[in-house]
Design a protein around this motif. Structure first.
Motif, PDB file in Angstrom:
ATOM      1  N   GLY A   1       0.554  -0.970   0.103  1.00  0.00           N
ATOM      2  CA  GLY A   1      -0.476  -0.227  -0.069  1.00  0.00           C
ATOM      3  C   GLY A   1       0.761   1.337   0.171  1.00  0.00           C
ATOM      4  N   LEU A   2       1.668   1.363   0.969  1.00  0.00           N
ATOM      5  CA  LEU A   2       2.664   2.470   0.855  1.00  0.00           C
ATOM      6  C   LEU A   2       2.976   2.349  -0.593  1.00  0.00           C
ATOM      7  CD1 LEU A   2       3.981   4.880   2.648  1.00  0.00           C
ATOM      8  CD2 LEU A   2       6.074   2.881   2.982  1.00  0.00           C
ATOM      9  N   ALA A   3       3.505   1.903  -1.431  1.00  0.00           N
ATOM     10  CA  ALA A   3       4.577   1.430  -2.442  1.00  0.00           C
ATOM     11  C   ALA A   3       3.369   1.989  -3.212  1.00  0.00           C
ATOM     12  CB  ALA A   3       4.701   0.080  -2.848  1.00  0.00           C
ATOM     13  N   ASN A   4       2.203   1.515  -3.276  1.00  0.00           N
ATOM     14  CA  ASN A   4       1.321   2.154  -4.278  1.00  0.00           C
ATOM     15  C   ASN A   4       1.482   4.226  -3.933  1.00  0.00           C
ATOM     16  OD1 ASN A   4       0.767  -0.130  -5.191  1.00  0.00           O
ATOM     17  ND2 ASN A   4      -0.909  -0.804  -3.971  1.00  0.00           N
ATOM     18  N   LEU A   5       0.508   4.014  -2.769  1.00  0.00           N
ATOM     19  CA  LEU A   5       0.950   5.628  -1.979  1.00  0.00           C
ATOM     20  C   LEU A   5       2.554   6.772  -2.680  1.00  0.00           C
ATOM     21  CD1 LEU A   5      -0.233   7.702  -0.479  1.00  0.00           C
ATOM     22  CD2 LEU A   5       1.485   7.658   1.041  1.00  0.00           C
ATOM     23  N   TYR A   6       3.430   5.889  -2.941  1.00  0.00           N
ATOM     24  CA  TYR A   6       4.649   6.825  -3.990  1.00  0.00           C
ATOM     25  C   TYR A   6       4.372   7.144  -5.049  1.00  0.00           C
ATOM     26  CZ  TYR A   6       7.072   5.918   0.906  1.00  0.00           C
ATOM     27  OH  TYR A   6       8.101   5.985   2.110  1.00  0.00           O
ATOM     28  N   GLY A   7       3.836   5.848  -5.876  1.00  0.00           N
ATOM     29  CA  GLY A   7       3.549   5.311  -6.915  1.00  0.00           C
ATOM     30  C   GLY A   7       2.808   7.113  -7.373  1.00  0.00           C
ATOM     31  N   PHE A   8       1.817   6.573  -6.561  1.00  0.00           N
ATOM     32  CA  PHE A   8       0.783   8.074  -6.740  1.00  0.00           C
ATOM     33  C   PHE A   8       1.096   9.089  -6.554  1.00  0.00           C
ATOM     34  CE2 PHE A   8      -2.600  11.233  -5.219  1.00  0.00           C
ATOM     35  CZ  PHE A   8      -3.275  11.125  -5.794  1.00  0.00           C
ATOM     36  N   ILE A   9       1.818   9.482  -5.576  1.00  0.00           N
ATOM     37  CA  ILE A   9       2.509  10.800  -5.546  1.00  0.00           C
ATOM     38  C   ILE A   9       3.242  11.286  -6.169  1.00  0.00           C
ATOM     39  CG2 ILE A   9       3.849  12.067  -4.160  1.00  0.00           C
ATOM     40  CD1 ILE A   9       1.588  11.283  -2.002  1.00  0.00           C
ATOM     41  N   LEU A  10       4.157  10.035  -7.181  1.00  0.00           N
ATOM     42  CA  LEU A  10       5.178  10.708  -8.308  1.00  0.00           C
ATOM     43  C   LEU A  10       4.773  11.009  -8.615  1.00  0.00           C
ATOM     44  CD1 LEU A  10       7.528  10.698  -8.856  1.00  0.00           C
ATOM     45  CD2 LEU A  10       7.829   8.081  -9.681  1.00  0.00           C
ATOM     46  N   THR A  11       3.079  10.667  -9.612  1.00  0.00           N
ATOM     47  CA  THR A  11       2.126  10.362 -10.463  1.00  0.00           C
ATOM     48  C   THR A  11       1.543  12.023 -10.530  1.00  0.00           C
ATOM     49  OG1 THR A  11       2.449   8.432 -11.175  1.00  0.00           O
ATOM     50  CG2 THR A  11       0.250  10.122 -11.695  1.00  0.00           C
ATOM     51  N   GLU A  12       1.072  12.366  -8.851  1.00  0.00           N
ATOM     52  CA  GLU A  12       1.312  13.629  -8.887  1.00  0.00           C
ATOM     53  C   GLU A  12       1.549  15.032  -8.892  1.00  0.00           C
ATOM     54  OE1 GLU A  12      -2.744  15.303  -8.526  1.00  0.00           O
ATOM     55  OE2 GLU A  12      -2.414  13.236  -9.417  1.00  0.00           O
ATOM     56  N   LEU A  13       3.084  14.603  -8.869  1.00  0.00           N
ATOM     57  CA  LEU A  13       4.443  15.695  -8.147  1.00  0.00           C
ATOM     58  C   LEU A  13       4.779  15.824  -9.708  1.00  0.00           C
ATOM     59  CD1 LEU A  13       6.769  14.800  -5.797  1.00  0.00           C
ATOM     60  CD2 LEU A  13       4.670  16.293  -5.709  1.00  0.00           C
ATOM     61  N   ILE A  14       4.645  14.578 -10.619  1.00  0.00           N
ATOM     62  CA  ILE A  14       5.137  14.857 -11.763  1.00  0.00           C
ATOM     63  C   ILE A  14       4.056  15.983 -13.027  1.00  0.00           C
ATOM     64  CG2 ILE A  14       4.944  13.580 -14.260  1.00  0.00           C
ATOM     65  CD1 ILE A  14       6.668  11.396 -12.966  1.00  0.00           C
ATOM     66  N   GLY A  15       2.415  15.634 -12.774  1.00  0.00           N
ATOM     67  CA  GLY A  15       1.753  15.945 -13.344  1.00  0.00           C
ATOM     68  C   GLY A  15       1.470  18.144 -13.072  1.00  0.00           C
ATOM     69  N   ALA A  16       1.974  17.472 -11.791  1.00  0.00           N
ATOM     70  CA  ALA A  16       1.667  19.867 -10.854  1.00  0.00           C
ATOM     71  C   ALA A  16       2.837  20.334 -10.948  1.00  0.00           C
ATOM     72  CB  ALA A  16       1.949  19.126  -9.487  1.00  0.00           C
ATOM     73  N   ASN A  17       3.840  19.044 -11.949  1.00  0.00           N
ATOM     74  CA  ASN A  17       5.329  20.711 -12.357  1.00  0.00           C
ATOM     75  C   ASN A  17       4.745  20.263 -13.761  1.00  0.00           C
ATOM     76  OD1 ASN A  17       8.008  21.558 -12.479  1.00  0.00           O
ATOM     77  ND2 ASN A  17       8.674  19.407 -12.428  1.00  0.00           N
ATOM     78  N   ILE A  18       4.382  19.710 -14.982  1.00  0.00           N
ATOM     79  CA  ILE A  18       4.202  19.649 -15.984  1.00  0.00           C
ATOM     80  C   ILE A  18       2.728  20.814 -16.012  1.00  0.00           C
ATOM     81  CG2 ILE A  18       2.368  18.968 -17.769  1.00  0.00           C
ATOM     82  CD1 ILE A  18       4.426  16.207 -17.273  1.00  0.00           C
ATOM     83  N   LYS A  19       1.593  21.345 -15.358  1.00  0.00           N
ATOM     84  CA  LYS A  19       0.292  21.796 -14.887  1.00  0.00           C
ATOM     85  C   LYS A  19       0.750  22.646 -13.760  1.00  0.00           C
ATOM     86  CE  LYS A  19      -2.474  19.427 -17.344  1.00  0.00           C
ATOM     87  NZ  LYS A  19      -2.958  19.296 -18.523  1.00  0.00           N
ATOM     88  N   ARG A  20       1.608  23.162 -13.113  1.00  0.00           N
ATOM     89  CA  ARG A  20       2.324  24.288 -12.429  1.00  0.00           C
ATOM     90  C   ARG A  20       1.055  24.173 -11.522  1.00  0.00           C
ATOM     91  NH1 ARG A  20       4.053  26.351 -17.543  1.00  0.00           N
ATOM     92  NH2 ARG A  20       6.266  26.023 -18.154  1.00  0.00           N
ATOM     93  N   ASP A  21       0.877  23.682 -10.995  1.00  0.00           N
ATOM     94  CA  ASP A  21      -0.368  23.518  -9.706  1.00  0.00           C
ATOM     95  C   ASP A  21      -0.259  23.105  -8.502  1.00  0.00           C
ATOM     96  OD1 ASP A  21      -2.691  22.447  -8.808  1.00  0.00           O
ATOM     97  OD2 ASP A  21      -3.582  21.689 -10.396  1.00  0.00           O
ATOM     98  N   ALA A  22      -0.614  24.257  -8.068  1.00  0.00           N
ATOM     99  CA  ALA A  22       0.151  24.347  -6.916  1.00  0.00           C
ATOM    100  C   ALA A  22      -0.520  23.490  -5.804  1.00  0.00           C
ATOM    101  CB  ALA A  22      -0.367  25.707  -6.175  1.00  0.00           C
ATOM    102  N   ASP A  23      -1.712  23.505  -6.233  1.00  0.00           N
ATOM    103  CA  ASP A  23      -2.447  22.941  -5.346  1.00  0.00           C
ATOM    104  C   ASP A  23      -2.252  21.227  -5.126  1.00  0.00           C
ATOM    105  OD1 ASP A  23      -4.046  25.164  -4.538  1.00  0.00           O
ATOM    106  OD2 ASP A  23      -5.594  24.655  -6.064  1.00  0.00           O
ATOM    107  N   ARG A  24      -2.672  20.545  -6.464  1.00  0.00           N
ATOM    108  CA  ARG A  24      -1.969  19.186  -6.445  1.00  0.00           C
ATOM    109  C   ARG A  24      -0.273  19.006  -4.795  1.00  0.00           C
ATOM    110  NH1 ARG A  24      -2.364  17.053 -12.764  1.00  0.00           N
ATOM    111  NH2 ARG A  24      -2.093  15.152 -11.239  1.00  0.00           N
ATOM    112  N   VAL A  25       0.365  19.906  -5.135  1.00  0.00           N
ATOM    113  CA  VAL A  25       1.266  19.797  -4.507  1.00  0.00           C
ATOM    114  C   VAL A  25       1.116  20.016  -3.049  1.00  0.00           C
ATOM    115  CG1 VAL A  25       4.094  20.990  -4.105  1.00  0.00           C
ATOM    116  CG2 VAL A  25       3.154  20.885  -6.407  1.00  0.00           C
ATOM    117  N   ALA A  26       0.260  20.584  -3.007  1.00  0.00           N
ATOM    118  CA  ALA A  26      -0.433  20.870  -1.762  1.00  0.00           C
ATOM    119  C   ALA A  26      -1.003  19.423  -1.055  1.00  0.00           C
ATOM    120  CB  ALA A  26      -1.099  22.047  -1.714  1.00  0.00           C
ATOM    121  N   GLY A  27      -1.751  19.057  -2.095  1.00  0.00           N
ATOM    122  CA  GLY A  27      -2.442  17.921  -2.110  1.00  0.00           C
ATOM    123  C   GLY A  27      -1.746  16.317  -0.888  1.00  0.00           C
TER     124      GLY A  27
END
Length: 124
Positions: free
Chosen positions: A78-104
């Motif tokens: 479950g922790l590994a899956n969470l890390y995968g989700f976080i990584l995907t979110e951080l990549i998306g936040a970087n591409i979209k410049r989305d501070a709310d995704r980073v905060a999440g």
């Protein structure tokens, strides 16, 4: 020896002598710091800073995921899956410049950091 060199040496010595639990909490602390700084940088339209901090945060998440022993305990997958989700979110936040995704991501990781810190202090 100059002050920056002394600081770098102190930091390196701290890392080299830290227990695995302490290293983990140090990684989480730096990850949370990177997320806070990248969130602020995005909100201030400082793209280079945001990219640098998010890229470093992604490296930390990758390191956390790669060093996780999936067989060690029931919660590890479950922790590994969470890390995968976080990584995907951080990549998306970087591409979209989305501070709310980073905060999440930060809000998901802060309780984990606190739990690991508590576990590390209980083990000493």
């Amino acid at each position: 020896m100059s002050a920056p060199n002394l600081r770098d040496r102190y930091l390196q010595d701290s890392i080299n002598t830290a227990s695995p639990a302490k290293l983990l909490t140090m990684l989480y602390d730096r990850l949370i710091l990177d997320l806070m700084q990248s969130e602020e940088a995005i909100r201030n339209d400082e793209r280079d800073v945001a990219n640098e901090k998010l890229s470093h945060a992604q490296e930390i998440v990758i390191e956390l995921r790669c060093s996780l022993d999936i067989e060690a305990w029931d919660g590890a997958p479950g922790l590994a899956n969470l890390y995968g989700f976080i990584l995907t979110e951080l990549i998306g936040a970087n591409i979209k410049r989305d501070a709310d995704r980073v905060a999440g991501c930060r809000k998901l990781l802060e309780p984990l950091r606190d739990a690991w810190r508590e576990a590390a202090s209980a083990g000493t």
